[in-house]
Write a protein that holds these residues in place. Structure first.
Motif, PDB file in Angstrom:
ATOM      1  N   ARG A  31      46.873 101.070  44.984  1.00  0.00           N
ATOM      2  CA  ARG A  31      47.323 102.369  45.492  1.00  0.00           C
ATOM      3  C   ARG A  31      47.145 102.457  47.017  1.00  0.00           C
ATOM      4  O   ARG A  31      48.033 102.935  47.715  1.00  0.00           O
ATOM      5  N   SER A  55      53.168 112.572  43.196  1.00  0.00           N
ATOM      6  CA  SER A  55      52.524 111.557  42.377  1.00  0.00           C
ATOM      7  C   SER A  55      52.351 112.121  40.989  1.00  0.00           C
ATOM      8  O   SER A  55      52.465 113.327  40.773  1.00  0.00           O
ATOM      9  N   GLY A  56      52.085 111.231  40.044  1.00  0.00           N
ATOM     10  CA  GLY A  56      51.953 111.648  38.665  1.00  0.00           C
ATOM     11  C   GLY A  56      50.763 112.554  38.441  1.00  0.00           C
ATOM     12  O   GLY A  56      49.803 112.565  39.202  1.00  0.00           O
ATOM     13  N   ASP A  80      46.180 107.646  36.354  1.00  0.00           N
ATOM     14  CA  ASP A  80      46.701 106.281  36.364  1.00  0.00           C
ATOM     15  C   ASP A  80      48.224 106.208  36.405  1.00  0.00           C
ATOM     16  O   ASP A  80      48.789 105.145  36.219  1.00  0.00           O
ATOM     17  N   SER A  81      48.893 107.319  36.620  1.00  0.00           N
ATOM     18  CA  SER A  81      50.351 107.247  36.688  1.00  0.00           C
ATOM     19  C   SER A  81      50.778 106.899  38.101  1.00  0.00           C
ATOM     20  O   SER A  81      49.959 106.541  38.938  1.00  0.00           O
ATOM     21  N   GLY A  82      52.073 107.027  38.405  1.00  0.00           N
ATOM     22  CA  GLY A  82      52.597 106.428  39.616  1.00  0.00           C
ATOM     23  C   GLY A  82      52.840 107.334  40.793  1.00  0.00           C
ATOM     24  O   GLY A  82      52.512 108.512  40.790  1.00  0.00           O
ATOM     25  N   TYR A 104      55.940 108.685  43.384  1.00  0.00           N
ATOM     26  CA  TYR A 104      57.368 108.938  43.329  1.00  0.00           C
ATOM     27  C   TYR A 104      57.868 109.323  44.718  1.00  0.00           C
ATOM     28  O   TYR A 104      57.371 110.265  45.323  1.00  0.00           O
ATOM     29  N   ALA A 152      60.138 104.857  41.880  1.00  0.00           N
ATOM     30  CA  ALA A 152      58.929 105.091  41.092  1.00  0.00           C
ATOM     31  C   ALA A 152      58.083 103.825  41.121  1.00  0.00           C
ATOM     32  O   ALA A 152      58.545 102.749  40.743  1.00  0.00           O
ATOM     33  N   SER A 209      54.704 102.440  39.531  1.00  0.00           N
ATOM     34  CA  SER A 209      53.697 102.740  38.504  1.00  0.00           C
ATOM     35  C   SER A 209      52.508 101.785  38.644  1.00  0.00           C
ATOM     36  O   SER A 209      52.643 100.659  39.123  1.00  0.00           O
ATOM     37  N   ASP A 240      48.641 100.366  36.820  1.00  0.00           N
ATOM     38  CA  ASP A 240      47.885 100.208  35.571  1.00  0.00           C
ATOM     39  C   ASP A 240      46.548 100.950  35.692  1.00  0.00           C
ATOM     40  O   ASP A 240      46.304 101.654  36.671  1.00  0.00           O
ATOM     41  N   ARG A 259      52.083  98.048  38.721  1.00  0.00           N
ATOM     42  CA  ARG A 259      52.597  97.491  37.480  1.00  0.00           C
ATOM     43  C   ARG A 259      54.107  97.295  37.535  1.00  0.00           C
ATOM     44  O   ARG A 259      54.643  96.329  37.018  1.00  0.00           O
ATOM     45  N   ASN A 260      54.827  98.237  38.200  1.00  0.00           N
ATOM     46  CA  ASN A 260      56.277  98.150  38.221  1.00  0.00           C
ATOM     47  C   ASN A 260      56.823  98.984  39.390  1.00  0.00           C
ATOM     48  O   ASN A 260      56.235  99.979  39.772  1.00  0.00           O
TER      49      ASN A 260
END
Length: 157
Positions: A53, A66-67, A71-73, A75, A98, A100, A102, A108-109
């Protein structure tokens, strides 16, 4: 058109030219850009499975949002809106990136979405609804006629 303008007095000619120019300018679309997404070069610097992050914040900047979950992503959202005269503004393009993470906070993506992909990205605007919207001005103004009660007068008992 020129023959008509030549027959007019200079003051009238100036007014006519001003009206023609004002009409042409009013029909010109105005584009506004809102938000920010990282450039492709900045996104290429972010390595899936390596960056965290903190390193994403350094490389791509702060996200638009952000989420909700820890632990979300991240944006990043950018929109381009066209204002055309008296018409309602129209979203011409909208892009969303986005990123994301882990549970450890590692990337992660990375995904990129847009209107051209067929995804409609609705930005939630927290606006309080009011009951006034379904009534016209005159209905609101004249709506209390006949509902008057002397007990509503302050100081009257």
């Amino acid at each position: 058109m020129l023959k008509v303008l030549n027959r007019l007095k200079p003051a009238s000619r100036a007014v006519a030219c001003t009206l023609v120019l004002a009409t042409a300018v009013a029909c010109t679309p105005v584009y506004k850009k809102h938000g920010y997404i990282p450039t492709p070069e900045e996104l290429a610097e972010i390595k899936v499975g390596v960056d965290t992050r903190d390193t994403v914040l350094e490389k791509a900047g702060a996200p638009s949002s952000s989420g909700v979950l820890k632990d979300s992503g991240f944006y990043y959202v950018a929109s381009r809106v066209r204002h055309y005269g008296p018409k309602r503004p129209e979203v011409v393009s909208r892009e969303l990136v986005a990123i994301s993470f882990d549970q450890r906070g590692v990337v992660r993506n990375i995904e990129k979405f847009g209107l051209e992909d067929g995804y409609v990205i609705v930005l939630d605007r927290r606006v309080t609804d009011s009951s006034v919207q379904d009534k016209g001005f005159l209905r609101q103004l004249l709506g209390n006629i006949g509902q008057f009660s002397p007990s509503n007068i302050p100081g009257a008992s």
